[in-house]
Design a protein around this motif. Structure first.
Motif, PDB file in Angstrom:
ATOM      1  N   ARG A  57      52.317  50.676  30.348  1.00 50.53           N
ATOM      2  CA  ARG A  57      51.472  49.895  29.445  1.00 50.53           C
ATOM      3  C   ARG A  57      50.909  48.665  30.155  1.00 50.53           C
ATOM      4  O   ARG A  57      49.742  48.299  29.957  1.00 50.53           O
ATOM      5  CB  ARG A  57      52.274  49.482  28.204  1.00 50.53           C
ATOM      6  CG  ARG A  57      52.740  50.654  27.344  1.00 50.53           C
ATOM      7  CD  ARG A  57      51.563  51.375  26.702  1.00 50.53           C
ATOM      8  NE  ARG A  57      52.022  52.548  25.945  1.00 50.53           N
ATOM      9  CZ  ARG A  57      52.006  53.785  26.421  1.00 50.53           C
ATOM     10  NH1 ARG A  57      51.549  54.005  27.650  1.00 50.53           N
ATOM     11  NH2 ARG A  57      52.428  54.803  25.697  1.00 50.53           N
ATOM     12  N   SER A  58      51.727  48.030  30.979  1.00 50.02           N
ATOM     13  CA  SER A  58      51.260  46.862  31.730  1.00 50.02           C
ATOM     14  C   SER A  58      50.113  47.236  32.658  1.00 50.02           C
ATOM     15  O   SER A  58      49.097  46.526  32.753  1.00 50.02           O
ATOM     16  CB  SER A  58      52.406  46.255  32.551  1.00 50.02           C
ATOM     17  OG  SER A  58      53.401  45.715  31.730  1.00 50.02           O
ATOM     18  N   MET A  87      49.434  42.559  25.912  1.00 51.44           N
ATOM     19  CA  MET A  87      50.682  42.529  26.668  1.00 51.44           C
ATOM     20  C   MET A  87      51.847  42.109  25.762  1.00 51.44           C
ATOM     21  O   MET A  87      52.953  42.652  25.851  1.00 51.44           O
ATOM     22  CB  MET A  87      50.556  41.556  27.847  1.00 51.44           C
ATOM     23  CG  MET A  87      51.743  41.571  28.800  1.00 51.44           C
ATOM     24  SD  MET A  87      51.850  43.074  29.801  1.00 51.44           S
ATOM     25  CE  MET A  87      50.521  42.794  30.981  1.00 51.44           C
ATOM     26  N   THR A  88      51.580  41.160  24.877  1.00 46.70           N
ATOM     27  CA  THR A  88      52.620  40.699  23.953  1.00 46.70           C
ATOM     28  C   THR A  88      52.981  41.770  22.931  1.00 46.70           C
ATOM     29  O   THR A  88      54.159  42.001  22.634  1.00 46.70           O
ATOM     30  CB  THR A  88      52.146  39.425  23.229  1.00 46.70           C
ATOM     31  OG1 THR A  88      51.851  38.409  24.191  1.00 46.70           O
ATOM     32  CG2 THR A  88      53.215  38.911  22.269  1.00 46.70           C
ATOM     33  N   GLY A  93      56.734  42.040  23.684  1.00 49.33           N
ATOM     34  CA  GLY A  93      57.187  41.793  22.322  1.00 49.33           C
ATOM     35  C   GLY A  93      57.656  40.368  22.106  1.00 49.33           C
ATOM     36  O   GLY A  93      58.251  40.049  21.071  1.00 49.33           O
ATOM     37  N   ASN A  94      57.385  39.503  23.065  1.00 47.56           N
ATOM     38  CA  ASN A  94      57.839  38.112  23.009  1.00 47.56           C
ATOM     39  C   ASN A  94      56.649  37.198  22.740  1.00 47.56           C
ATOM     40  O   ASN A  94      55.919  36.808  23.660  1.00 47.56           O
ATOM     41  CB  ASN A  94      58.523  37.736  24.331  1.00 47.56           C
ATOM     42  CG  ASN A  94      59.090  36.333  24.313  1.00 47.56           C
ATOM     43  OD1 ASN A  94      59.095  35.665  23.281  1.00 47.56           O
ATOM     44  ND2 ASN A  94      59.567  35.877  25.463  1.00 47.56           N
ATOM     45  N   CYS A 342      50.472  34.497  30.995  1.00 44.75           N
ATOM     46  CA  CYS A 342      51.130  35.450  30.104  1.00 44.75           C
ATOM     47  C   CYS A 342      51.089  36.856  30.703  1.00 44.75           C
ATOM     48  O   CYS A 342      52.086  37.586  30.653  1.00 44.75           O
ATOM     49  CB  CYS A 342      50.460  35.427  28.737  1.00 44.75           C
ATOM     50  SG  CYS A 342      51.189  36.547  27.529  1.00 44.75           S
ATOM     51  N   LEU A 343      49.961  37.248  31.290  1.00 48.73           N
ATOM     52  CA  LEU A 343      49.860  38.572  31.914  1.00 48.73           C
ATOM     53  C   LEU A 343      50.822  38.699  33.089  1.00 48.73           C
ATOM     54  O   LEU A 343      51.487  39.727  33.258  1.00 48.73           O
ATOM     55  CB  LEU A 343      48.426  38.810  32.387  1.00 48.73           C
ATOM     56  CG  LEU A 343      47.387  39.145  31.311  1.00 48.73           C
ATOM     57  CD1 LEU A 343      46.009  39.297  31.937  1.00 48.73           C
ATOM     58  CD2 LEU A 343      47.761  40.414  30.568  1.00 48.73           C
ATOM     59  N   ALA A 344      50.881  37.655  33.917  1.00 53.75           N
ATOM     60  CA  ALA A 344      51.781  37.695  35.074  1.00 53.75           C
ATOM     61  C   ALA A 344      53.232  37.844  34.630  1.00 53.75           C
ATOM     62  O   ALA A 344      54.009  38.593  35.234  1.00 53.75           O
ATOM     63  CB  ALA A 344      51.614  36.430  35.913  1.00 53.75           C
TER      64      ALA A 344
END
Length: 485
Positions: A57-58, A87-88, A93-94, A342-344
């Motif tokens: 998924r990433s 991504m979240t 999920g965070n 956030c992506l990293a």
């Protein structure tokens, strides 16, 4: 981070050279983009089935973001935030990681730098420095080199190439008014955006892409790059590339007689008093000195920047109000950087980095590419990337993660590889749409420079900068590192 085609506002509604698209291509582009996005998503699902679900998924989110940045007219920040939200939702999920990104230290450093830049710009110090320095000189050539030195210095104060370009428009207008010919005006028009883009490498806040690179290196490899460390490595290259490019512009577009021609500029405006009596001048100087001496006092660079920014807006000190300075800040870039953080985090949390190293790049440890060939390949990709990806920060966000993973897998020095890519992506003036400063100065006045002028300049600068990068990577940067060790 607005698209270059609609920046600055004065260009809205105009078609820049090299941006024309046919009606037919406009009709089929959405369909092609959708086909590429769907095909890429399905291909990753099938080919990378050995990856963990979160890692797949990433990777899909990263590739879809790449499609958004390169094949659509969507705003770069919109694409980045969409990818961060995805991504979240589908990987980490965070939600706290997404929200906390806006509170990251780099975000506050960039915000404080924007506030200081707004105060510096409003004070008129840069214009006065140029006028005072040029008042002691007479030839076109000498004034060009003084401008290069001043533009190099602004990289330590203004955290945006677009901001520095906009700040220099009045200076260019004053010089163009006294130019003896259209050829001299064209040379100065080319000089400003070229030096703005190349001199940014001197400072970690010279461009938002630098902060993205520093953060990615820290998150993906654990290597910390401080302000002084970057300056020690970046300033020599930035100075070399900027002055070398200025020399090339003068010789490529002007005759020797035109270079030596007299250019009488009016004296600097001293109505606001000498520079040393301006509080903002000393505040900016104190912040930069504080950054450079961090190893001695240990105060965090972000705290220093925030203290300086607050001091610049004390009543009777600041040239503009704090609220007006906030309006001038590039909030889009701040949000873009937060989304990339956030992506990293998602790439690390999902295990995508380790999976890619194991499945794809680990075999390269056998030595298919020598270190010199690997460095040369990274430099070439970086130099050419602006032809397809018209955003410095987006180029770094797309190219740096796989490059760092490959560097780790092949045993290359991660910091040297990052510096190679960042320095290469800083050269981006082949097309009007390749960088905002190029688009801005290309439309100042009537025919400031043409698309043909840019291609001609780039054809010389690219090979020269490739050789310069290789000299620094193989000789100068390792020598500096060994002296610091």
């Amino acid at each position: 981070m607005e698209k270059a085609e609609t920046w600055p506002p004065a260009l809205s509604g105009q078609t820049l050279p090299g941006t024309q698209t046919s009606t037919a291509s406009t009709r089929w582009r959405p369909a092609v983009t959708l086909f590429v996005a769907v095909s890429m998503t399905i291909a990753i699902e099938l080919v990378a089935s050995g990856l963990a679900l979160e890692a797949r998924r990433s990777l899909q989110i990263l590739m879809l973001a790449l499609v958004g940045w390169t094949l659509t007219s969507l705003d770069d920040t919109f694409v980045a935030v969409t990818a961060a939200v995805a991504m979240t939702l589908f990987v980490t999920g965070n939600t706290e990681a997404l929200f906390d990104a806006l509170g990251d230290e780099l975000i506050w450093l960039l915000l404080a730098s924007f506030l200081l830049a707004a105060a510096f710009k409003a004070s008129g110090i840069t214009d006065q420095l140029i006028a005072l320095a040029a008042g002691r000189l007479r030839s076109v050539q000498s004034i060009a080199y003084v401008l290069t030195a001043i533009l190099l210095a602004t990289a330590f104060v203004v955290p945006s190439t677009s901001g520095r370009a906009a700040m220099m428009v009045p200076a260019y207008a004053a010089i163009a008014e006294h130019c003896t010919s259209a050829r001299v005006r064209r040379a100065f028009a080319l000089l400003f955006p070229t030096v703005v883009l190349l001199s940014a490498f001197a400072s970690p806040i010279g461009a938002g892409a630098h902060l993205v690179a520093i953060d990615m290196v820290r998150r993906l490899s654990g290597e910390e790059i401080g302000y002084l460390h970057w300056v020690v490595l970046g300033l020599p290259f930035a100075a070399s590339s900027a002055f070398l490019s200025t020399s090339i512009i003068l010789r490529l577009f002007l005759t020797e007689q035109e270079r030596r021609a007299k250019l009488a500029l009016p004296p600097g405006n001293l109505e606001r008093g000498p520079l040393w009596r301006r509080p903002i001048f000393w505040i900016a100087a104190a912040v930069v000195i504080g950054w450079l001496t961090e190893p001695m006092h240990g105060i965090d660079p972000t705290i220093l920047a925030l203290v300086g920014a607050l001091a610049a807006f004390i009543p009777a000190v600041g040239p503009i109000s704090f609220r007006d300075a906030l309006r001038d800040a590039d909030l889009s870039l701040l949000v873009f950087l937060a989304a990339m953080i956030c992506l990293a985090n998602g790439f690390v949390t999902s295990g995508l980095n380790e999976s890619l190293v194991t499945m794809v790049f680990r075999p390269l440890r056998a030595g298919e590419l020598s270190s010199i060939m690997f460095t040369a390949l990274v430099a070439m990709i970086g130099l050419l990337s602006h032809l397809l990806i018209h955003s410095r920060t987006a180029r770094m966000s797309i190219l740096l993660p796989p490059t760092l993973i490959l560097a780790q897998a092949s045993g290359a020095d991660v910091v040297m590889v990052m510096l190679t890519l960042v320095s290469a992506t800083g050269l981006c003036q082949t097309l009007m749409v390749s960088a905002k400063p190029v688009a801005l100065f290309g439309r100042l006045g009537e025919n400031a420079y043409s698309a043909g002028n840019l291609v001609r300049l780039s054809a010389v600068l690219m090979p020269v900068h490739f050789l310069l990068i290789m000299v620094f990577v193989l000789i100068i940067w390792p020598t500096i590192e060994s002296m610091l060790a």
